[in-house]
Every structure is written in structure tokens, then in C-alpha cells.
Write a protein that holds these residues in place. Structure first.
Motif, PDB file in Angstrom:
ATOM      1  N   ALA A   1       0.837  -1.198   0.000  1.00  0.00           N
ATOM      2  CA  ALA A   1       0.000   0.000   0.000  1.00  0.00           C
ATOM      3  C   ALA A   1       0.872   1.247   0.000  1.00  0.00           C
ATOM      4  CB  ALA A   1      -0.925   0.012   1.207  1.00  0.00           C
ATOM      5  N   VAL A   2       0.470   2.238  -0.787  1.00  0.00           N
ATOM      6  CA  VAL A   2       1.146   3.535  -0.831  1.00  0.00           C
ATOM      7  C   VAL A   2       0.081   4.622  -0.705  1.00  0.00           C
ATOM      8  CG1 VAL A   2       2.600   5.102  -2.154  1.00  0.00           C
ATOM      9  CG2 VAL A   2       2.984   2.624  -2.309  1.00  0.00           C
ATOM     10  N   ASP A   3       0.236   5.505   0.261  1.00  0.00           N
ATOM     11  CA  ASP A   3      -0.707   6.605   0.488  1.00  0.00           C
ATOM     12  C   ASP A   3       0.009   7.938   0.523  1.00  0.00           C
ATOM     13  OD1 ASP A   3      -2.745   4.753   0.811  1.00  0.00           O
ATOM     14  OD2 ASP A   3      -3.566   5.743   2.593  1.00  0.00           O
ATOM     15  N   VAL A   4      -0.684   8.968   0.058  1.00  0.00           N
ATOM     16  CA  VAL A   4      -0.268  10.349   0.264  1.00  0.00           C
ATOM     17  C   VAL A   4      -1.461  11.099   0.853  1.00  0.00           C
ATOM     18  CG1 VAL A   4       0.556  12.492  -0.771  1.00  0.00           C
ATOM     19  CG2 VAL A   4       1.373  10.290  -1.660  1.00  0.00           C
ATOM     20  N   ASN A   5      -1.267  11.732   1.992  1.00  0.00           N
ATOM     21  CA  ASN A   5      -2.313  12.543   2.640  1.00  0.00           C
ATOM     22  C   ASN A   5      -1.930  14.011   2.550  1.00  0.00           C
ATOM     23  OD1 ASN A   5      -1.853  10.168   5.213  1.00  0.00           O
ATOM     24  ND2 ASN A   5      -3.402   9.991   3.633  1.00  0.00           N
ATOM     25  N   TRP A   6      -2.897  14.847   2.187  1.00  0.00           N
ATOM     26  CA  TRP A   6      -2.688  16.295   2.164  1.00  0.00           C
ATOM     27  C   TRP A   6      -3.676  16.920   3.140  1.00  0.00           C
ATOM     28  CZ3 TRP A   6       1.121  19.182   0.298  1.00  0.00           C
ATOM     29  CH2 TRP A   6       0.931  20.574   0.227  1.00  0.00           C
ATOM     30  N   VAL A   7      -3.151  17.530   4.203  1.00  0.00           N
ATOM     31  CA  VAL A   7      -3.988  18.084   5.257  1.00  0.00           C
ATOM     32  C   VAL A   7      -4.084  19.599   5.079  1.00  0.00           C
ATOM     33  CG1 VAL A   7      -4.418  18.162   7.732  1.00  0.00           C
ATOM     34  CG2 VAL A   7      -3.131  16.246   6.749  1.00  0.00           C
ATOM     35  N   HIS A   8      -5.296  20.103   4.987  1.00  0.00           N
ATOM     36  CA  HIS A   8      -5.539  21.504   4.645  1.00  0.00           C
ATOM     37  C   HIS A   8      -5.483  22.403   5.883  1.00  0.00           C
ATOM     38  CE1 HIS A   8      -6.971  20.353   0.534  1.00  0.00           C
ATOM     39  NE2 HIS A   8      -7.251  19.226   1.187  1.00  0.00           N
ATOM     40  N   TRP A   9      -4.313  22.454   6.490  1.00  0.00           N
ATOM     41  CA  TRP A   9      -4.131  23.240   7.706  1.00  0.00           C
ATOM     42  C   TRP A   9      -4.164  24.745   7.458  1.00  0.00           C
ATOM     43  CZ3 TRP A   9      -4.703  21.843  12.492  1.00  0.00           C
ATOM     44  CH2 TRP A   9      -4.433  20.541  12.903  1.00  0.00           C
ATOM     45  N   ASN A  10      -4.092  25.183   6.209  1.00  0.00           N
ATOM     46  CA  ASN A  10      -4.043  26.622   5.932  1.00  0.00           C
ATOM     47  C   ASN A  10      -5.281  27.357   6.419  1.00  0.00           C
ATOM     48  OD1 ASN A  10      -5.956  27.288   3.391  1.00  0.00           O
ATOM     49  ND2 ASN A  10      -5.100  25.243   3.170  1.00  0.00           N
ATOM     50  N   LYS A  11      -6.349  26.639   6.695  1.00  0.00           N
ATOM     51  CA  LYS A  11      -7.574  27.271   7.214  1.00  0.00           C
ATOM     52  C   LYS A  11      -7.411  27.760   8.648  1.00  0.00           C
ATOM     53  CE  LYS A  11     -10.000  26.460   3.499  1.00  0.00           C
ATOM     54  NZ  LYS A  11     -10.440  27.573   2.620  1.00  0.00           N
ATOM     55  N   TYR A  12      -6.374  27.285   9.309  1.00  0.00           N
ATOM     56  CA  TYR A  12      -6.154  27.668  10.710  1.00  0.00           C
ATOM     57  C   TYR A  12      -5.292  28.925  10.751  1.00  0.00           C
ATOM     58  CZ  TYR A  12      -5.100  26.968  15.707  1.00  0.00           C
ATOM     59  OH  TYR A  12      -4.976  27.106  17.059  1.00  0.00           O
TER      60      TYR A  12
ATOM     61  N   ARG B   1       2.875  -7.709   8.958  1.00  0.00           N
ATOM     62  CA  ARG B   1       2.746  -6.381   8.371  1.00  0.00           C
ATOM     63  C   ARG B   1       3.877  -5.473   8.842  1.00  0.00           C
ATOM     64  NH1 ARG B   1      -2.594  -7.440  10.692  1.00  0.00           N
ATOM     65  NH2 ARG B   1      -3.844  -8.425   9.047  1.00  0.00           N
ATOM     66  N   ALA B   2       4.216  -4.492   8.004  1.00  0.00           N
ATOM     67  CA  ALA B   2       5.219  -3.490   8.371  1.00  0.00           C
ATOM     68  C   ALA B   2       4.973  -2.242   7.537  1.00  0.00           C
ATOM     69  CB  ALA B   2       6.634  -4.016   8.140  1.00  0.00           C
ATOM     70  N   GLY B   3       5.480  -1.108   8.023  1.00  0.00           N
ATOM     71  CA  GLY B   3       5.269   0.133   7.285  1.00  0.00           C
ATOM     72  C   GLY B   3       6.221   1.228   7.709  1.00  0.00           C
ATOM     73  N   ILE B   4       6.278   2.263   6.895  1.00  0.00           N
ATOM     74  CA  ILE B   4       7.090   3.441   7.172  1.00  0.00           C
ATOM     75  C   ILE B   4       6.349   4.657   6.629  1.00  0.00           C
ATOM     76  CG2 ILE B   4       8.388   3.200   5.014  1.00  0.00           C
ATOM     77  CD1 ILE B   4      10.836   4.301   6.526  1.00  0.00           C
ATOM     78  N   ALA B   5       6.508   5.788   7.299  1.00  0.00           N
ATOM     79  CA  ALA B   5       5.846   7.015   6.853  1.00  0.00           C
ATOM     80  C   ALA B   5       6.677   8.218   7.263  1.00  0.00           C
ATOM     81  CB  ALA B   5       4.441   7.120   7.448  1.00  0.00           C
ATOM     82  N   TYR B   6       6.426   9.315   6.566  1.00  0.00           N
ATOM     83  CA  TYR B   6       7.060  10.591   6.912  1.00  0.00           C
ATOM     84  C   TYR B   6       5.978  11.658   6.878  1.00  0.00           C
ATOM     85  CZ  TYR B   6      10.526  14.314   7.196  1.00  0.00           C
ATOM     86  OH  TYR B   6      11.274  15.385   7.611  1.00  0.00           O
ATOM     87  N   ALA B   7       5.801  12.369   7.985  1.00  0.00           N
ATOM     88  CA  ALA B   7       4.768  13.390   8.100  1.00  0.00           C
ATOM     89  C   ALA B   7       5.406  14.751   8.327  1.00  0.00           C
ATOM     90  CB  ALA B   7       3.808  13.066   9.255  1.00  0.00           C
ATOM     91  N   MET B   8       4.943  15.738   7.589  1.00  0.00           N
ATOM     92  CA  MET B   8       5.485  17.093   7.673  1.00  0.00           C
ATOM     93  C   MET B   8       4.630  17.938   8.598  1.00  0.00           C
ATOM     94  SD  MET B   8       6.193  17.397   3.580  1.00  0.00           S
ATOM     95  CE  MET B   8       7.132  18.919   3.649  1.00  0.00           C
ATOM     96  N   THR B   9       5.255  18.808   9.358  1.00  0.00           N
ATOM     97  CA  THR B   9       4.537  19.637  10.319  1.00  0.00           C
ATOM     98  C   THR B   9       3.859  20.826   9.636  1.00  0.00           C
ATOM     99  OG1 THR B   9       4.727  20.955  12.333  1.00  0.00           O
ATOM    100  CG2 THR B   9       6.611  20.986  10.843  1.00  0.00           C
ATOM    101  N   PRO B  10       2.678  21.225  10.129  1.00  0.00           N
ATOM    102  CA  PRO B  10       2.034  22.438   9.641  1.00  0.00           C
ATOM    103  C   PRO B  10       2.387  23.673  10.463  1.00  0.00           C
ATOM    104  CG  PRO B  10       0.507  21.278  11.025  1.00  0.00           C
ATOM    105  CD  PRO B  10       1.773  20.450  11.012  1.00  0.00           C
ATOM    106  N   VAL B  11       3.155  23.489  11.543  1.00  0.00           N
ATOM    107  CA  VAL B  11       3.421  24.574  12.486  1.00  0.00           C
ATOM    108  C   VAL B  11       4.634  25.378  12.014  1.00  0.00           C
ATOM    109  CG1 VAL B  11       3.878  25.179  14.881  1.00  0.00           C
ATOM    110  CG2 VAL B  11       2.483  23.171  14.348  1.00  0.00           C
ATOM    111  N   GLY B  12       4.410  26.670  11.770  1.00  0.00           N
ATOM    112  CA  GLY B  12       5.469  27.535  11.283  1.00  0.00           C
ATOM    113  C   GLY B  12       6.395  28.012  12.389  1.00  0.00           C
TER     114      GLY B  12
END
Length: 404
Positions: free
Chosen positions: A269-280, A323-334
Motif C-alpha cells: 500500500a502507498v498513500d499520500v495525505n494532504w492536510v488543509h491546515w491553511n484554514k487555521y 505487516r510493516a510500514g514506514i511514513a514521513y509526516a510534515m509539520t504544519p506549524v510555522g
């Protein structure tokens, strides 16, 4: 005094969890695969990951699980050689799903109850940042009834209404000494409710690759009549707010996922999530008593953030799946907005797990997720707290499923 209390009230993130608390714990199989699941029809947790895939599940079923979440955060103030740590406390996100209906008529029904946001951060009462925060408890529970329709043999669509219930409890010290010599304290408590939706499409291509696209809408957490509790000298008590209202957008999330099947026993499985934090953009408060504290607006200026996830499942035997997995998540906090309530930064996630088929109908799934949050040295623009934060999260999980 006015500036001190303002800094307290402006710091409250009421359910505004950044990536620090937006861990993907909505299904044990998916958690063990790095949180990927948008492009798969694995189990009942598809109600959350992709409602369009629910109609492709081979059996009806129910499942329930829990993922105890343990955070360890270290803080070192700039100019100091002392490292301080948060207290040990475990949050307990839960999840439960049910899927039913006849696969023959292409329409399936589902319901999900899950905890997409939540956590606990507790510092010692006398730590360096005690005038910024001493404790924060967060919880958000989503309830999602769902419909899923297989419109062709290869395409499914689905969607569900989401009802959100949230709670927050934030506490900190105030640099005012009471007559008994103790430091004054303040606490904000509130409940939030709102509606949203979750929709997705699932496609099985002629090449054998499955594709999923989902969108989970923004939910605005609305606190009405929250309690503002100030333990201060009696001479100041009448000038303090006792109630507050606030709103905060919990961001929408758009995801695309792919499923690859190199063999009958292996799924990737391969996923990409885009979180619309710009509304905050800001956090605003409306207080019932403005004698000392005016209504306020606190800038946040978050930016959108992405997460990239890869997972693998191998059906090793008829009863055992690994099962096994790896992910990288980017922060929305400036820069300038990192707080000890949410000491956020980019993070690496590693996961593993197994599934055991105890019988033809009863299954047990285990997962373990480790999050390594990068060290980040910041000076908060509102409170002036300056130093380096480093956080790690350890999250085991278990779920039980029954199918028919």
C-alpha cells in the motif's frame, strides 16, 4: 497582570491538534502498514480510510480496538544545561466499526466510531514553562454512519456523515502569589460539537492495481460556554472571565492511495495525505467578562502539510499475516508557533504488526507504531518560551474482529 492572563488564554489550542496528535490510529492493520489504507479494501476500517472500498469487502463484520498512546517529550531551555521531561501519562484512542448488507446487491452499510485526534501532555507543576502550560488533555470522537455502492464490478463509491464530539482541559500557572504563598493557577475546560463528512471512490484497474481517493471535510470545533477557572487572590477573582466561546477549524484531509498485489499472499500500500491546515489562521476567544480581559484573536498561520506512507502485508500462513510500514509526516506549524502543548516538527514513523485468524470468524490484529519527532529549537512569539523540544511516541494497539 492583563498581559499574563492574555498569554494564557491565547495559548489554548482547543482541539487544534497538529501532526503531533494526528496519528493514524483508525485501524490496526493499517496502522501496522504505516497508516496506509486509502487504496485497499482490507477490513471494516475502510469506513474511515475509504468508504468507497466498503462495498468490496468480502464479508460483513464488526471490530473494536484500542491504541494506548505514550508520548515522551524533552525540553531544554536556551542557555540552560538542564533537560526537563513531561510526566508519564497514556492516552487511549479507541475505534470500532460494523459493516453489513448483502454483497450481491452491491450496497453495503457501515458505521464507525473512532478517535482521530487526542492526546495528553502533562508537565511538572514547577517546570520552566509552567506559566505557558502545565497540562493538556484532548479528546475528539467521531461517529460516522456510511453507505457504499459498487456501481460496477470494478468501481465503488461511498460516503458518510460525521458527528464530532470533543473535550479539552488545559491548565497552567500564573505568576501571582496567593496569600498562602502558593502560585495562582488557571484552567480552561470546554466541549465541542460539529458535523462533517467523509467520501471516497475505490477502483480496481484491469492491471490489478487498486486506486482510492478520499476527502474528509473540515470540521469546526465550536466551544460554547466553556469554563474559565482562575484560582487567584479574592481581590482579582471578580474581574476574571468565567465562561468563553471559541471556534477552531479541524482541517480537511485529501488522500490518494494505491494497492499493489505482487502475489496472492502479498499486498503493498502507498498513500499520500494532504492536510488543509491553511484554514487555521487564528484562534479567537469571546469572554463573558471583559472587565480585565478583552475578546482576543491570536494568529496561528498554519500551512498545509503532507504525509507519505508505505506498508506491506504478507499472508504468511492461512492463520498468520505479517505487516510493516514506514511514513514521513510534515509539520504544519510555522516558525515561532511551536508550543509545549503541541511541540511539533517533521516526523518519521515506523510500524509493524501481525494478524491472527483464531477461527473462520474471529480475528485478532496487533500493531506497534513508533514516531520519532525531529528536535526543534524555537522561541514562541506570544509566550517567549525559548528552547529545544524533542518528542518520541510509542503506540501499541490491538483489535478484535468477528465476521460472517
Amino acid at each position: 497582570m492583563k498581559k499574563i492572563v492574555l498569554s494564557f488564554l491565547l495559548g489554548l489550542p482547543i482541539l487544534g491538534y497538529s501532526q503531533s496528535f494526528q496519528v493514524n490510529l483508525q485501524g490496526q492493520k493499517q496502522t501496522a502498514m504505516g497508516g496506509a489504507g486509502t487504496g485497499l479494501a482490507l477490513d471494516e476500517a475502510a469506513v474511515f480510510f475509504n468508504p468507497g472500498a466498503v462495498s468490496f469487502l468480502k464479508k460483513n463484520g464488526v471490530q473494536a480496538g484500542i491504541s494506548p498512546l505514550y508520548l515522551k517529550t524533552a525540553f531544554r531551555e536556551n542557555g540552560s544545561n538542564i533537560t526537563e521531561y513531561n510526566k508519564d501519562k497514556i492516552a487511549t484512542p479507541v475505534m470500532g466499526y460494523a459493516v453489513f448488507g448483502s454483497p450481491a446487491n452491491r450496497l453495503r452499510f457501515g458505521i464507525g466510531i473512532y478517535t482521530p485526534f487526542g492526546g495528553a501532555m502533562h508537565w511538572k507543576e514547577d517546570w520552566t514553562g509552567k506559566f505557558t502550560v502545565t497540562s493538556l488533555d484532548l479528546q475528539a470522537i467521531y461517529i460516522q454512519p456510511t453507505l457504499s455502492l459498487k456501481i460496477t464490478d470494478n468501481i465503488g463509491i461511498g460516503g458518510g456523515l460525521v458527528y464530532s464530539l470533543g473535550k479539552v482541559d488545559l491548565r497552567r500557572a500564573i505568576p501571582i502569589t496567593k496569600p498562602n504563598g502558593e502560585i495562582s493557577t488557571a484552567k480552561l475546560k470546554g466541549d465541542a460539537k460539529d458535523f462533517g463528512w467523509n467520501a471516497g471512490i475505490y477502483v480496481q484497474t484491469v492491471s490489478g492495481v487498486s486506486i482510492g481517493v478520499t476527502h474528509r471535510s473540515q470540521i469546526t470545533a465550536k466551544v460554547k460556554g466553556g469554563d474559565a477557572i482562575f484560582d487567584v487572590p479574592d481581590a482579582l477573582r471578580a474581574t476574571m472571565p468565567t465562561k468563553f466561546d471559541a471556534e477552531l477549524p479541524l482541517p480537511a484531509t485529501t488522500s490518494i492511495g494505491l494497492g499493489f498485489y505482487p502475489s496472492d499472499k502479498t499486498t503493498i500500500a502507498v498513500d499520500v495525505n494532504w492536510v488543509h491546515w491553511n484554514k487555521y489562521k487564528e484562534l479567537a476567544f469571546d469572554y463573558d467578562n471583559n472587565a480585565r480581559i478583552p475578546d482576543t484573536k491570536s494568529p496561528r498561520n498554519y500551512h498545509d502539510a503532507a504525509a507519505f506512507r508505505v506498508g506491506i502485508q504478507n499472508q504468511t500462513t492461512n492463520r498468520l499475516a505479517l505487516r510493516a510500514g514506514i511514513a514521513y509526516a510534515m509539520t504544519p506549524v510555522g516558525k515561532g508557533y511551536v508550543t509545549p502543548e503541541v511541540p511539533d516538527a517533521d516526523r518519521l514513523l515506523l510500524s509493524a504488526g501481525l494478524g491472527f485468524k483464531a477461527s473462520e470468524r474471529f480475528l485478532i490484529d496487533l500493531s506497534f507504531l513508533y514516531e520519532n519527532v525531529k528536535a526543534r529549537n524555537e522561541t514562541n512569539i506570544e509566550t517567549g518560551l525559548s528552547g529545544e523540544f524533542k518528542t518520541a511516541a510509542y503506540i501499541p494497539g490491538i483489535s478484535f474482529s468477528y465476521k460472517w
